[in-house]
Design a protein around this motif. Structure first.
Motif, PDB file in Angstrom:
ATOM      1  N   SER A 179     -46.251 -31.231  36.749  1.00 24.61           N
ATOM      2  CA  SER A 179     -47.643 -31.204  37.194  1.00 24.61           C
ATOM      3  C   SER A 179     -47.773 -30.641  38.600  1.00 24.61           C
ATOM      4  CB  SER A 179     -48.249 -32.611  37.153  1.00 24.61           C
ATOM      5  OG  SER A 179     -47.595 -33.466  38.065  1.00 24.61           O
ATOM      6  N   MET A 180     -46.694 -30.659  39.385  1.00 15.43           N
ATOM      7  CA  MET A 180     -46.732 -30.087  40.726  1.00 15.43           C
ATOM      8  C   MET A 180     -45.814 -28.883  40.880  1.00 15.43           C
ATOM      9  SD  MET A 180     -48.990 -31.891  42.240  1.00 15.43           S
ATOM     10  CE  MET A 180     -48.823 -31.539  43.984  1.00 15.43           C
TER      11      MET A 180
ATOM     12  N   ILE B  31     -47.093 -17.410  37.353  1.00  9.98           N
ATOM     13  CA  ILE B  31     -48.130 -17.768  38.300  1.00  9.98           C
ATOM     14  C   ILE B  31     -48.669 -19.131  37.901  1.00  9.98           C
ATOM     15  CG2 ILE B  31     -49.952 -16.536  37.015  1.00  9.98           C
ATOM     16  CD1 ILE B  31     -51.208 -15.973  39.827  1.00  9.98           C
ATOM     17  N   GLY B  32     -48.782 -20.017  38.860  1.00 13.07           N
ATOM     18  CA  GLY B  32     -49.222 -21.371  38.569  1.00 13.07           C
ATOM     19  C   GLY B  32     -50.140 -21.897  39.650  1.00 13.07           C
ATOM     20  N   SER B  33     -51.065 -22.739  39.258  1.00 15.67           N
ATOM     21  CA  SER B  33     -51.962 -23.396  40.204  1.00 15.67           C
ATOM     22  C   SER B  33     -51.994 -24.883  39.875  1.00 15.67           C
ATOM     23  CB  SER B  33     -53.371 -22.805  40.135  1.00 15.67           C
ATOM     24  OG  SER B  33     -53.907 -22.926  38.822  1.00 15.67           O
ATOM     25  N   TYR B  34     -52.182 -25.720  40.892  1.00 17.62           N
ATOM     26  CA  TYR B  34     -52.094 -27.162  40.697  1.00 17.62           C
ATOM     27  C   TYR B  34     -53.051 -27.875  41.637  1.00 17.62           C
ATOM     28  CZ  TYR B  34     -49.095 -26.534  44.775  1.00 17.62           C
ATOM     29  OH  TYR B  34     -48.605 -26.160  46.001  1.00 17.62           O
ATOM     30  N   VAL B  35     -53.403 -29.092  41.239  1.00 20.29           N
ATOM     31  CA  VAL B  35     -54.249 -29.949  42.065  1.00 20.29           C
ATOM     32  C   VAL B  35     -53.905 -31.397  41.746  1.00 20.29           C
ATOM     33  CG1 VAL B  35     -56.143 -29.918  40.375  1.00 20.29           C
ATOM     34  CG2 VAL B  35     -56.614 -30.510  42.758  1.00 20.29           C
ATOM     35  N   GLN B  36     -53.893 -32.220  42.759  1.00 17.40           N
ATOM     36  CA  GLN B  36     -53.649 -33.653  42.600  1.00 17.40           C
ATOM     37  C   GLN B  36     -54.493 -34.407  43.613  1.00 17.40           C
ATOM     38  OE1 GLN B  36     -49.663 -35.576  41.776  1.00 17.40           O
ATOM     39  NE2 GLN B  36     -49.911 -36.225  43.901  1.00 17.40           N
TER      40      GLN B  36
ATOM     41  N   ARG C 183     -51.594 -29.112  36.433  1.00 13.16           N
ATOM     42  CA  ARG C 183     -51.079 -27.786  36.790  1.00 13.16           C
ATOM     43  C   ARG C 183     -51.208 -26.862  35.586  1.00 13.16           C
ATOM     44  NH1 ARG C 183     -46.925 -25.466  40.553  1.00 13.16           N
ATOM     45  NH2 ARG C 183     -46.215 -23.523  39.563  1.00 13.16           N
ATOM     46  N   TYR C 184     -51.524 -25.600  35.863  1.00 11.33           N
ATOM     47  CA  TYR C 184     -51.580 -24.563  34.831  1.00 11.33           C
ATOM     48  C   TYR C 184     -50.585 -23.478  35.195  1.00 11.33           C
ATOM     49  CZ  TYR C 184     -53.092 -20.567  32.075  1.00 11.33           C
ATOM     50  OH  TYR C 184     -53.115 -19.477  31.231  1.00 11.33           O
ATOM     51  N   ASP C 185     -49.723 -23.100  34.249  1.00  6.78           N
ATOM     52  CA  ASP C 185     -48.742 -22.034  34.444  1.00  6.78           C
ATOM     53  C   ASP C 185     -48.896 -20.981  33.363  1.00  6.78           C
ATOM     54  OD1 ASP C 185     -46.605 -22.791  36.634  1.00  6.78           O
ATOM     55  OD2 ASP C 185     -47.016 -24.636  35.534  1.00  6.78           O
ATOM     56  N   ALA C 186     -48.827 -19.738  33.777  1.00  5.24           N
ATOM     57  CA  ALA C 186     -48.759 -18.610  32.848  1.00  5.24           C
ATOM     58  C   ALA C 186     -47.490 -17.830  33.162  1.00  5.24           C
ATOM     59  CB  ALA C 186     -49.979 -17.721  32.984  1.00  5.24           C
ATOM     60  N   TYR C 187     -46.693 -17.544  32.130  1.00  2.17           N
ATOM     61  CA  TYR C 187     -45.447 -16.831  32.382  1.00  2.17           C
ATOM     62  C   TYR C 187     -45.277 -15.692  31.383  1.00  2.17           C
ATOM     63  CZ  TYR C 187     -43.476 -19.633  28.534  1.00  2.17           C
ATOM     64  OH  TYR C 187     -43.235 -20.222  27.323  1.00  2.17           O
ATOM     65  N   LYS C 188     -44.449 -14.723  31.804  1.00  2.00           N
ATOM     66  CA  LYS C 188     -44.216 -13.537  30.975  1.00  2.00           C
ATOM     67  C   LYS C 188     -42.765 -13.106  31.111  1.00  2.00           C
ATOM     68  CE  LYS C 188     -45.901  -8.797  30.244  1.00  2.00           C
ATOM     69  NZ  LYS C 188     -46.864  -7.763  30.733  1.00  2.00           N
ATOM     70  N   LEU C 189     -42.102 -12.923  29.971  1.00  2.00           N
ATOM     71  CA  LEU C 189     -40.761 -12.364  29.919  1.00  2.00           C
ATOM     72  C   LEU C 189     -40.877 -10.930  29.423  1.00  2.00           C
ATOM     73  CD1 LEU C 189     -38.741 -15.275  28.247  1.00  2.00           C
ATOM     74  CD2 LEU C 189     -38.759 -14.652  30.643  1.00  2.00           C
ATOM     75  N   GLU C 190     -40.528  -9.975  30.284  1.00  2.00           N
ATOM     76  CA  GLU C 190     -40.694  -8.565  29.932  1.00  2.00           C
ATOM     77  C   GLU C 190     -39.363  -7.837  30.053  1.00  2.00           C
ATOM     78  OE1 GLU C 190     -43.543  -4.737  31.069  1.00  2.00           O
ATOM     79  OE2 GLU C 190     -43.582  -6.552  32.286  1.00  2.00           O
TER      80      GLU C 190
ATOM     81  N   PRO D 163     -50.394 -32.189  32.759  1.00  2.60           N
ATOM     82  CA  PRO D 163     -51.194 -33.238  33.410  1.00  2.60           C
ATOM     83  C   PRO D 163     -50.334 -34.407  33.874  1.00  2.60           C
ATOM     84  CG  PRO D 163     -51.358 -33.454  31.042  1.00  2.60           C
ATOM     85  CD  PRO D 163     -50.475 -32.258  31.295  1.00  2.60           C
ATOM     86  N   ARG D 164     -50.885 -35.196  34.776  1.00  2.92           N
ATOM     87  CA  ARG D 164     -50.245 -36.420  35.260  1.00  2.92           C
ATOM     88  C   ARG D 164     -51.342 -37.410  35.641  1.00  2.92           C
ATOM     89  NH1 ARG D 164     -48.374 -38.131  41.012  1.00  2.92           N
ATOM     90  NH2 ARG D 164     -46.986 -39.886  40.587  1.00  2.92           N
ATOM     91  N   LEU D 165     -51.086 -38.692  35.363  1.00  2.00           N
ATOM     92  CA  LEU D 165     -52.026 -39.745  35.756  1.00  2.00           C
ATOM     93  C   LEU D 165     -51.228 -40.984  36.125  1.00  2.00           C
ATOM     94  CD1 LEU D 165     -54.948 -40.746  36.090  1.00  2.00           C
ATOM     95  CD2 LEU D 165     -54.879 -41.466  33.688  1.00  2.00           C
ATOM     96  N   ALA D 166     -51.489 -41.515  37.332  1.00  3.92           N
ATOM     97  CA  ALA D 166     -50.755 -42.686  37.807  1.00  3.92           C
ATOM     98  C   ALA D 166     -51.723 -43.686  38.429  1.00  3.92           C
ATOM     99  CB  ALA D 166     -49.699 -42.276  38.829  1.00  3.92           C
ATOM    100  N   PHE D 167     -51.354 -44.953  38.323  1.00  2.00           N
ATOM    101  CA  PHE D 167     -52.107 -46.038  38.944  1.00  2.00           C
ATOM    102  C   PHE D 167     -51.134 -46.892  39.759  1.00  2.00           C
ATOM    103  CE2 PHE D 167     -54.358 -44.907  35.090  1.00  2.00           C
ATOM    104  CZ  PHE D 167     -55.693 -44.869  35.491  1.00  2.00           C
TER     105      PHE D 167
END
Length: 754
Positions: free
Chosen positions: A171-172, A433-438, A453-460, A488-492
């Motif tokens: 997630s990070m 390329i990845g973007s994340y928020v917590q 976090r969202y990741d997009a990857y490419k093997l070329e 995703p991640r969720l903690a308490f």
């Protein structure tokens, strides 16, 4: 004593001879104990500042986190990451005995990887994320005679600390964070200048370890003022084979003594720090690591056909990194900003030569694996309030492009067609390329921590004459693969009191397939088998659940810090190479192997730690890790997960009455591996063992300190399951002692600093 002095002198000379840059050290007279400026062990919680989304106070983290400092590394005389993580239960470094044989097959790779990687909660290899200053270490690679491990790119003498985060971290951090993260944080000029509070710092640290008869030295220098700071760390080490408890010499498979080898390791770390103003800092660093090994595999000799087997391994890594840091606690919107750019090239070159009777010998294999990466990222933290809710928002973006390639040549490998396979996969660009928020939201004593976090990857794959010539002719052209993943991640967490803070968390992890797994191809028509590509591979994924508690309790008996956790993980789409068509092992009807999503697994376990520091200088530390795992293949057959290590318990007692000296004893207990927990019940499993270590230190003055230790005090014979698993070593094998850990050994180092 004369022997030790000679080794220490040789160790000091290593760094002088190989780098020729160490300044002379001025002589200073010893000082009385009250005047010593010894670096005492910290009594407060160690803060983690480089791990994303991890609070500075470890008691406020909804996960199991531990930190090993450079002082602990030096006091234990840890020469590599296996030594440094020796007392971390549940965190194992796999290092197989260097006992190779043949130029093809699994036996050829045995031990080739050195410190191959780190296992956390039963998984290892590329399923654990390894970082250095936030930059991912190269992925491991294995095929035929080649094994490129990940630990060979590290050097503990360069690190200020090692941070370990157990549990999924995608997630990070993104791909490879299936079951944990290890971040190696390099030294910084300010850390060194703070030792004496001066504008310069010089140190030399020679060392010796009898387990592999190795000696080396580390030279360090730093300078600076309020605007500019610089640092240079140089390290060199020379050693031989790591001893076993085997006693049978000679040549052949019956040999149980370690095969002869020599190694030479060198590394350098340089940093320049520019403090633009009190809020903005620019850091430029360069690092190089070089590990060379030469081995004479006497155990591979099989007269009259095989009369000799020699092998070499050369590992090189260079990293250039630029980091910008902005800190402004008064800014209502953005308090922290970290931006970095980096480039790293890494190469492993391995050579094997087998002599013997014609016509099949002599023969050789010459293989190179290279993993270069360029990338960058931006991380920001914003703290603000919305009503009664306090927010700490961590967010950012990462982007990188790695270029991976390999080449192979050898006897009869000259045309790369038909029965030859000069490239196991084509040169490939792997871009991510990845973007994340917590958001760490605190409502009184309650913390709610969601993350995504969202990741997009490419093997070329790129055009490759060698690969294309063989693969296209056999209907297996390389394919481009594009995919994405959400983590995703969720903690308490609820702070009942500082002495009792329970937490619960869910996290998802993933690992994207490698170029080798997607586009692996070769064809050995002479022996009737081939391997084909699989463009339909899915990412490995994990869903992990964890519940735990921790606390800090000051009392008349001292300060207690403790933590405990229970975890359960479900893993899907494990990637493995399997036989997808048995064939008849002929050129007309070959057996076909392929990387597929072969299995799923479940892993559950318990772990705990206790640290009790008393006012009289006595410290007690203990910890344990217990993990169970099983895998299920495509046919629905269940088996024990071989990568899971048995129960591990570590306990240590340290007495440090003042800042002049300390004495410490550590014990390690590992339970026996059970037959039910391995796929092949007739294979050898490691029995339980109990090992005791001693370490000590004495500070002669503020400028000189001596550390010495004994490992395996009672000279026990034992096997580490992490190192021997996968050997297919039969219960009745007569050469089992060849794979034992070292017997009693001693280590010593001295540090002179000014």
């Amino acid at each position: 004593m004369r022997f030790c002095k000679k080794k220490l002198a040789l160790a000091t000379a290593v760094v002088l001879q190989q780098w020729a840059v160490m300044p002379a050290l001025a002589q200073q007279s010893p000082q009385s104990a009250p005047q010593l400026l010894a670096q005492s062990r910290p009594l407060d919680d160690i803060t983690v500042i480089s791990a994303r989304g991890v609070d500075a106070d470890l008691n406020r983290v909804a996960a199991t986190v531990s930190v090993i400092t450079s002082e602990e590394i030096e006091q234990q005389n840890a020469k590599d990451i296996k030594d440094a993580l020796r007392y971390e239960p549940g965190v194992e470094v796999r290092r197989s005995v260097y006992r190779v044989g043949g130029v093809t097959g699994a036996s050829a790779t045995m031990g080739r990887g050195g410190n191959e990687g780190i296992s956390i909660r039963g998984l290892d290899g590329n399923r654990v994320m390894l970082l250095e200053d936030g930059v991912a270490l190269p992925r491991s690679f294995s095929q035929g005679t080649m094994f490129a491990g990940r630990g060979a790119y590290t050097d503990t003498d360069l690190y200020q600390r090692i941070e370990i985060l157990r549990g999924p971290a995608s997630s990070m951090y993104g791909s490879d964070g299936l079951t944990g993260v290890v971040n190696f944080v390099t030294k910084d000029p300010q850390d060194l200048l703070n030792v004496f509070g001066k504008s310069s710092y010089f140190a030399v640290r020679p060392s010796y370890d009898s387990s592999d008869n190795s000696y080396g030295a580390t030279g360090t220098m730093a300078f600076g003022n309020d605007v500019v700071q610089g640092m240079l760390v140089l390290n060199a080490r020379h050693g031989n084979e790591t001893e076993t408890k085997g006693s049978v010499g000679g040549a052949g498979t019956a040999r149980t003594k370690a095969d002869p080898l020599t190694y030479d390791n060198r590394s350098a770390l340089g940093k320049l720090v520019f403090k633009i103003d009190p809020r903005n800092v620019l850091k430029l660093s360069f690092e190089t690591v070089e590990n060379k090994l030469r081995a004479d595999s006497l155990s591979a000799v099989a007269l009259p056909n095989i009369t000799g087997y020699q092998s070499t391994s050369d590992v090189n890594s260079n990293k250039l990194q630029l980091i910008f840091e902005h800190d402004n606690a008064d800014n209502p919107y953005l308090q922290k900003l970290r931006a970095n750019l980096y480039y790293r090239d890494a190469k492993t070159h391995q050579y094997s030569f087998e002599s013997g009777l014609a016509p099949t010998r002599p023969r050789f294999r010459d293989i190179t694996y290279q993993d270069d990466i360029v990338g960058g990222g931006v991380l920001a933290e914003s703290s603000f309030n919305t009503g009664y809710v306090k927010h700490k928002l961590t967010y950012g973006i990462d982007a990188s492009m790695a270029t991976m390639q390999m080449s192979a040549s050898g006897t009869a490998w000259n045309t790369c067609t038909g029965t030859q396979y000069c490239e196991y996969f084509p040169k490939t660009e792997y871009s991510v390329i990845g973007s994340y928020v917590q958001d760490d939201m605190r409502i009184g004593a309650l913390s709610i921590i969601p993350g995504l976090r969202y990741d997009a990857y490419k093997l070329e794959p790129k055009a490759s004459a060698k690969y294309d010539k063989q693969a296209i002719a056999n209907g297996q052209p390389a394919t481009t693969k594009t995919d994405s993943a959400l983590s995703p991640r969720l903690a308490f967490m609820y702070e009942v009191t500082p002495a009792f803070i329970p937490y619960v968390q869910y996290a998802r992890g993933f690992r994207s397939p490698s170029p080798q797994e997607v586009n692996s191809y070769f064809n050995n028509a002479a022996q009737g088998y081939s391997q084909v590509a699989n463009p339909n591979l899915k990412s490995e994924t994990s869903n992990s659940y964890e519940v735990g508690f921790r606390g800090k309790l000051p009392s008349a008996l001292g300060l207690f810090n403790y933590s405990a956790a229970a975890y359960y993980g479900k893993y899907r789409n494990f990637i493995d190479v399997v036989v997808v068509y048995p064939g008849s092992l002929t050129a007309a009807d070959p057996r076909i192997n392929q990387y597929i999503n072969a299995a799923k697994a479940t892993i559950q376990g318990l772990e705990g730690r206790l640290d009790w520091r008393m006012e009289n200088g006595l410290t007690v530390k203990t910890g344990f890790a217990y993990t169970k795992g099983k895998s299920t293949n495509q046919a629905g057959k269940e088996a024990g997960l071989e990568s899971v290590a048995p129960l591990s318990v570590v306990a240590g007692v340290r007495y440090e009455p003042n800042q002049v000296w300390f004495l410490q004893s550590d014990v390690i207990y590992n339970a026996a591996k059970k037959k039910d927990d391995i796929p092949t019940a007739t294979n050898f499993v490691s029995p339980s063992f109990f090992v005791m270590d001693l370490s000590s230190g004495y500070r002669f003055s503020k400028n000189a300190v001596l550390y010495a230790g004994i490992r395996n005090l009672f000279d026990r014979k034992y096997w580490s399951w992490t190192d021997i698993r996968g050997l297919s070593l039969a219960d009745n094998a007569t050469n089992k002692d060849a794979y034992t850990e070292p017997g009693r050994s001693f280590n010593i180092s001295a540090k002179f600093e000014y």
